[in-house]
Design an enzyme around this catalytic site. Structure first.
Site, PDB file in Angstrom:
ATOM      1  N   TRP A  51      -7.610   4.104   7.605  1.00 28.54           N
ATOM      2  CA  TRP A  51      -8.358   3.748   8.804  1.00 28.54           C
ATOM      3  C   TRP A  51      -8.160   4.716   9.962  1.00 28.54           C
ATOM      4  CZ3 TRP A  51      -4.320   3.477  12.064  1.00 28.54           C
ATOM      5  CH2 TRP A  51      -3.099   3.005  11.574  1.00 28.54           C
ATOM      6  N   LYS A  81     -13.980   3.598  -1.231  1.00 31.33           N
ATOM      7  CA  LYS A  81     -13.511   2.374  -0.593  1.00 31.33           C
ATOM      8  C   LYS A  81     -12.794   2.725   0.700  1.00 31.33           C
ATOM      9  CE  LYS A  81      -9.806  -0.045  -0.685  1.00 31.33           C
ATOM     10  NZ  LYS A  81      -9.798  -0.530   0.746  1.00 31.33           N
ATOM     11  N   TYR A 111      -1.650   2.657 -11.851  1.00 37.02           N
ATOM     12  CA  TYR A 111      -2.974   2.248 -12.323  1.00 37.02           C
ATOM     13  C   TYR A 111      -3.529   3.267 -13.317  1.00 37.02           C
ATOM     14  CZ  TYR A 111      -2.942  -0.797  -8.155  1.00 37.02           C
ATOM     15  OH  TYR A 111      -2.639  -1.718  -7.191  1.00 37.02           O
ATOM     16  N   GLU A 137      -2.705  12.197  -1.021  1.00 33.34           N
ATOM     17  CA  GLU A 137      -2.280  12.748   0.279  1.00 33.34           C
ATOM     18  C   GLU A 137      -1.604  11.604   1.004  1.00 33.34           C
ATOM     19  OE1 GLU A 137      -1.596  13.179   3.796  1.00 33.34           O
ATOM     20  OE2 GLU A 137      -3.757  13.001   4.190  1.00 33.34           O
ATOM     21  N   CYS A 146      -0.730  11.175   9.691  1.00 32.45           N
ATOM     22  CA  CYS A 146       0.298  11.527   8.716  1.00 32.45           C
ATOM     23  C   CYS A 146       1.006  12.825   9.094  1.00 32.45           C
ATOM     24  CB  CYS A 146      -0.314  11.630   7.325  1.00 32.45           C
ATOM     25  SG  CYS A 146      -1.783  12.661   7.231  1.00 32.45           S
ATOM     26  N   LYS A 163       4.584  -3.888  13.604  1.00 30.82           N
ATOM     27  CA  LYS A 163       5.413  -3.028  12.751  1.00 30.82           C
ATOM     28  C   LYS A 163       6.019  -1.884  13.558  1.00 30.82           C
ATOM     29  CE  LYS A 163       5.106  -0.092   8.615  1.00 30.82           C
ATOM     30  NZ  LYS A 163       4.201   0.428   7.552  1.00 30.82           N
ATOM     31  N   GLU A 192       8.630   6.935   8.307  1.00 29.09           N
ATOM     32  CA  GLU A 192       7.351   7.153   8.967  1.00 29.09           C
ATOM     33  C   GLU A 192       6.991   5.911   9.772  1.00 29.09           C
ATOM     34  OE1 GLU A 192       3.042   9.015   7.881  1.00 29.09           O
ATOM     35  OE2 GLU A 192       3.799   7.469   6.525  1.00 29.09           O
TER      36      GLU A 192
END
Length: 496
Positions: A166, A190, A254, A266, A301, A351, A400
């Protein structure tokens, strides 16, 4: 954007045609009826209810992408023709720039000026760059023995599943979608459930630009359901993911549990920004350090979240960063004067506040910030936050945070600086400030990071690859190198 006011943007927001359905096989698709609310972090209000993809909707999208790849025109078009469609997408992104920037700002809290000037510029440039590149790629014909001809060709890999976060919803979607389309692949995208609106808008726009049905499908839904279904799907040939390292591990599982699809990741970062005493301009180094960690609310990031400063200049540099943090204007993302908007939502804000509390408990010194901001707006705002006296082994220095929280650490010599910089599981990016050319080269080589910026930060363009080392992932976005993720090498040996 000239002389556009907050009231102007609010009036535009009231007129926005926000998508609320999946886009599958070239049309809007309501799915099975389930929906979820998209909440704006600027004021906590619901923007719209969006269709929620389950396994059935993912199956529809993948089936459409498979048909488009196996029997549709897209992989069989001349590369120049594919390029022209990508260029048309770029044109439409430019034409709808105001509405798309507003959508991004509303759904994830980014200041409208950044959404317009940076996010939309990146998306437009990406589609334009790959549109121009599409017909300029070449295959190989190695020199072999005289009685044979060898050809090495790159063929589109098939159906690509792309899952993006996002924080830069259009930029990161473009970094996946544009090179995959240029290579001749079809895509199921997605976007994050926190910011699905811009991705759904991109799908509509791409169909309008002339992309054949099924070539780009977008489903909105959460990671544990829709993301997992894409990762496990046997008809998805390649998976491209940007997000957390923890979720990246799931996609590797998966792939192992399904068809061994290639997975390109990434992931996270805890990027060091090293300032040496011989930096060409300490004030600029401090200003860039502050900009880097507070830009996009620190939700990057690559954010330079660890400022490593030589002990002889540490107080001067830290104080300059603190002054900039205190002067930063935090507020409504739709106010063009706002410099730092809202975090993406209440859960993420909680958080980040938890990380700040941990930093205090560990004994780091809180120099500024650390609390909610702009409480009158009803959104998820946080003060720009700076800690110093941060211990290298502390959680504040290792984990992070993905928010506007800077940790300042000091060192006494260059070897210690490099050791501190590399003392992380991540390896995405790093910064270095020095006037010595030899130092710049030696330290850049020693840093375990996919990108090293010298006397700058977050600079670059589409010509250079982007990606990380260690637990920051594999593969590269941007540049011609990104096409390697979406193509298969084939050798043809012809006996003459």
């Amino acid at each position: 954007m000239v002389d556009v006011t907050r009231d102007d943007w609010l009036r535009c927001a009231a007129l926005l045609d926000l998508p609320d359905q999946h886009h599958i096989d070239g049309v809007d698709e309501p799915g099975g009826g389930a929906a979820f609310a998209v909440v704006s972090p600027r004021d906590g209000q619901v923007l719209t209810d969006v269709a929620d993809a389950g396994t059935a909707e993912v199956d529809l999208a993948v089936a459409a992408a498979r048909r488009a790849f196996d029997s549709g025109p897209w992989p069989r078009l001349a590369p120049a023709d594919r390029g022209r469609v990508l260029l048309r997408i770029a044109e439409l992104l430019e034409e709808r720039r105001d509405a798309l920037a507003l959508t991004v700002s509303l759904e994830m809290g980014k200041p409208i000026t950044d959404a317009y000037d940076i996010e939309l510029r990146a998306a437009i440039t990406t589609f334009r760059w790959y549109g121009q590149l599409a017909d300029k790629l070449t295959d190989e014909s190695p020199h072999v023995r005289p009685d044979a001809l060898a050809l090495v060709t790159r063929e589109p890999a098939g159906v690509v599943g792309a899952v993006v976060p996002w924080n830069f919803p259009l930029t990161l979607a473009s970094w996946k979608v544009a090179p995959a389309l240029a290579a001749g692949c079809t895509v199921v995208l997605k976007p994050s459930e926190c910011s699905p609106l811009s991705g759904l808008s991109l799908a509509r726009l791409a169909t309008e630009a002339g992309l054949p049905p099924g070539v780009l499908n977008v489903v909105s839904g959460d990671g544990p359901t829709a993301g997992r279904a894409i990762g496990l799907h046997p008809d998805v040939d390649v998976l491209a993911f940007t997000g957390s390292t923890a979720v990246g591990r799931h996609f590797l599982h998966y792939a192992a549990d399904s068809n061994l699809k290639r997975v390109w990741l990434e992931l996270g970062g805890k990027s060091p920004n090293i300032v040496l005493p011989d930096a060409p301009d300490l004030d600029r180094a401090a200003a860039t350090a502050a900009w880097g960690i507070f830009f996009n609310q620190g939700e990057m990031c690559t954010a330079p979240s660890r400022l490593l400063v030589h002990s002889s200049i540490a107080e001067r540099v830290t104080e300059a960063v603190v002054e900039r943090a205190r002067a930063l204007r935090v507020g409504d993302p739709l106010d063009p004067a706002t410099e730092m908007g809202a975090l993406v939502g209440e859960r993420h804000l909680a958080k980040v506040l938890g990380h700040i509390g941990t930093g205090v408990d560990e004994g780091s010194r809180l120099r500024t910030g650390g609390a909610r901001a702009a409480t009158d707006l009803g959104g998820s705002y946080l003060e720009p936050t700076v800690f110093d006296r941060v211990a290298p082994g502390s959680r504040l220095a290792r984990e992070e945070i993905f928010g506007p929280v800077l940790s300042v650490l000091t060192f006494d010599d260059l070897d210690e600086a490099v050791a501190l910089a590399n003392a992380t599981e991540y390896g995405l990016a790093a910064g270095l400030w020095t006037s010595d050319l030899s130092t710049a080269h030696r330290v850049s080589r020693a840093l375990k990071a996919g990108t090293v910026w010298v006397n700058c930060y977050e600079e670059g363009d589409l010509t250079v690859p982007f990606g990380g080392m260690k637990q920051s992932g594999n593969g590269r976005d941007k540049s011609a190198h990104a096409l390697q993720k979406y193509t298969e090498l084939k050798t043809t040996w012809i006996q003459l």
